[in-house]
Motif scaffolding. Structure first.
Motif: not given
Length: 178
Positions: A146, A149-150
């Motif tokens: 995450v 991706d962020t």
């Protein structure tokens, strides 16, 4: 003379008072008193007193035998009481030994059960720690994905086309390690 004797007897019979107190009959009364006392003495000394002495001797012997029997029975009772007290003390000692053995057996069983429970708890704790580590590792992988991706999205939004996936991933790993 017959006249005098007859008149003296007549005077005595006609004299007022008790004939026992007539002095003229005292020698005769004393004679019969002595004879009667001698006969009573002989009868008592030869017949009644030996029988009484025998009865008293038998009674004394019976009392002595009864006292001896009582002493023997008392000694037996003391011996029986001593045996009873010894048996009671032995029974108490045996009971305390049984209680001590039972306590020791229960303590051994309890120690085994506690050791088994400790082993089971340790195994479950290790298993739980392994699961927690697995969940933590999965969470860290998910956080890393995450975060990568962020970070890629933020770098892409700030500087379009400048996001290098390998560089972003390395920066996220470095931040997560501390």
């Amino acid at each position: 003379m017959a006249d005098t004797t007859h008149s003296a007897g007549h005077e005595a019979a006609s004299a007022p008072g008790m004939p026992q107190l007539d002095f003229s009959t005292f020698p005769n009364q004393i004679f019969w008193l002595v004879v009667t006392l001698v006969v009573i003495y002989i009868v008592l000394s030869r017949v009644a007193l030996p029988r009484i002495a025998n009865v008293l001797a038998e009674r004394s012997d019976t009392i002595q035998r009864d006292l001896e029997k009582a002493e023997a029975l008392k000694a037996k009772a003391v011996d029986a009481e001593a045996a009873y007290n010894k048996a009671l003390a032995d029974a108490r000692l045996e009971a305390s030994n049984i209680v001590a053995e039972t306590k020791a057996d229960i303590q051994k069983d309890l120690d085994k059960a506690i050791a088994k429970a400790d082993a089971e708890i340790s195994a479950k704790a290790a298993e739980g720690e392994a699961k927690i580590k697995g969940i933590k590792d999965n969470a860290m992988v998910s956080v890393e994905v995450v975060a990568t991706d962020t970070a890629s999205a933020i770098v892409d939004a700030v500087m379009p086309g400048a996001a290098d996936a390998k560089a972003v991933k390395a920066a996220v790993k470095a931040q997560l390690k501390g």
